[in-house]
Scaffold this motif. Structure first.
Motif, PDB file in Angstrom:
ATOM      1  N   LYS A   4      -2.801   2.197  -2.116  1.00  0.00           N
ATOM      2  CA  LYS A   4      -3.223   2.693  -0.782  1.00  0.00           C
ATOM      3  C   LYS A   4      -3.755   1.804   0.365  1.00  0.00           C
ATOM      4  N   GLN A   5      -3.723   0.439  -0.099  1.00  0.00           N
ATOM      5  CA  GLN A   5      -4.075  -0.551   0.748  1.00  0.00           C
ATOM      6  C   GLN A   5      -2.964  -1.425   1.353  1.00  0.00           C
ATOM      7  N   SER A   6      -1.820  -1.237   0.576  1.00  0.00           N
ATOM      8  CA  SER A   6      -0.665  -1.889   0.834  1.00  0.00           C
ATOM      9  C   SER A   6      -0.031  -1.598   2.325  1.00  0.00           C
ATOM     10  N   HIS A   7       0.617  -2.582   2.751  1.00  0.00           N
ATOM     11  CA  HIS A   7       1.392  -2.516   3.970  1.00  0.00           C
ATOM     12  C   HIS A   7       2.616  -1.610   3.646  1.00  0.00           C
ATOM     13  N   THR A  40       3.041  16.172  -5.593  1.00  0.00           N
ATOM     14  CA  THR A  40       1.902  15.863  -4.457  1.00  0.00           C
ATOM     15  C   THR A  40       0.557  15.626  -5.070  1.00  0.00           C
ATOM     16  N   GLU A  41       0.639  16.355  -6.401  1.00  0.00           N
ATOM     17  CA  GLU A  41      -0.710  16.300  -7.321  1.00  0.00           C
ATOM     18  C   GLU A  41      -0.493  15.021  -7.849  1.00  0.00           C
ATOM     19  N   LEU A  42       0.613  14.465  -8.510  1.00  0.00           N
ATOM     20  CA  LEU A  42       0.909  13.392  -9.086  1.00  0.00           C
ATOM     21  C   LEU A  42       0.525  12.229  -8.610  1.00  0.00           C
ATOM     22  N   PHE A  43       0.776  12.051  -7.087  1.00  0.00           N
ATOM     23  CA  PHE A  43       0.684  11.075  -6.437  1.00  0.00           C
ATOM     24  C   PHE A  43      -0.616  10.889  -5.553  1.00  0.00           C
ATOM     25  N   GLY A  44      -1.052  12.055  -5.219  1.00  0.00           N
ATOM     26  CA  GLY A  44      -2.345  12.410  -4.453  1.00  0.00           C
ATOM     27  C   GLY A  44      -1.991  11.985  -2.814  1.00  0.00           C
TER      28      GLY A  44
END
Length: 240
Positions: A4-7, A40-44
């Protein structure tokens, strides 16, 4: 799993993860992938992000949707060369697939002016209008609408169209097929077409219109075909 920090946007990361799982065989060809809620649940992430990822993979042809059933892993696309004139039946057999054919309309009557012009017909000359669904391994691939001059094929019947039209013309009619001109464009599928092709909406389709000629130079067919873009791709060789 996702950074989630990736561009790199989240939906792109999800696409790549799903591709990896397909390549590993975690989602075999023809099986359903997890639902949007499960992903959706798997990847948050949000459902909208998941939907974008899945839609992009559908557009790429890696997945396909079936209305009311879910989203499935697609077989590799059928590659159709554009540098040769062959029938659908010949194309499928050449790729090791079993061709199928269902006639959904067969009638004789006066053509629309543009069809009459393409077939070089005079006033009052009739055509057969043939509408067929074309299958590969029992999966619908295309809707094909063909217009044939009655004067060239006066004894044509619906039963005779159960197989290859080109085989009928060359082997039984003893006519020589020479060449064709065709146009291709992309479009969005219409409701009726989506139902016949067993695909959800919205979905992309490829539309090809072809006029084919005998060795004598006489046009013998106008074909307007609607192909599933998720199952078909066209290739050509270009030389300088």
């Amino acid at each position: 799993m996702l950074d989630k920090q990736s561009h790199i946007p989240m939906y792109v990361q999800i696409e790549e993860e799903l591709k990896r799982r397909i390549e590993r065989g975690e989602f075999p060809i023809g099986t359903a992938i997890p639902s949007e809620r499960e992903l959706t649940e798997l990847f948050g992430v949000s459902r909208m992000t998941v939907r974008q990822s899945v839609t992009n993979l559908v557009n790429e042809g890696l997945l396909y949707r079936e209305k009311g059933r879910g989203t499935f892993v697609a077989s590799p696309k059928v590659e159709q060369p554009l540098n040769g004139l062959t029938s659908f039946t010949e194309d499928m057999k050449a790729r090791g697939l079993t061709p199928g054919n269902k006639v959904i309309n067969f009638e004789k009557g006066l053509p629309e002016p543009d069809i009459a012009k393409e077939l070089q017909l005079g006033h009052g000359e009739e055509v057969y209008t043939v509408e067929r669904i074309r299958y590969a391994n029992e999966k619908p691939m295309a809707i094909e609408r063909t217009y044939l001059p009655v004067k060239l094929f006066p004894q044509l019947s619906e039963e005779a169209l159960a197989g290859s039209l080109y085989f009928l013309i060359e082997q039984e009619q003893k006519l020589v097929i020479s060449h064709a001109s065709q146009r291709m464009e992309a479009a969005l599928v219409k409701q009726e077409e989506a139902e016949l092709l067993q695909i959800g909406m919205p979905a992309a389709i490829l539309i090809i219109e072809r006029v084919s000629y005998l060795a004598s130079g006489v046009p013998f067919e106008v074909v307007r075909s609607t192909y599933r873009a998720d199952r078909y791709k066209f290739i050509t060789e270009i030389q300088r």
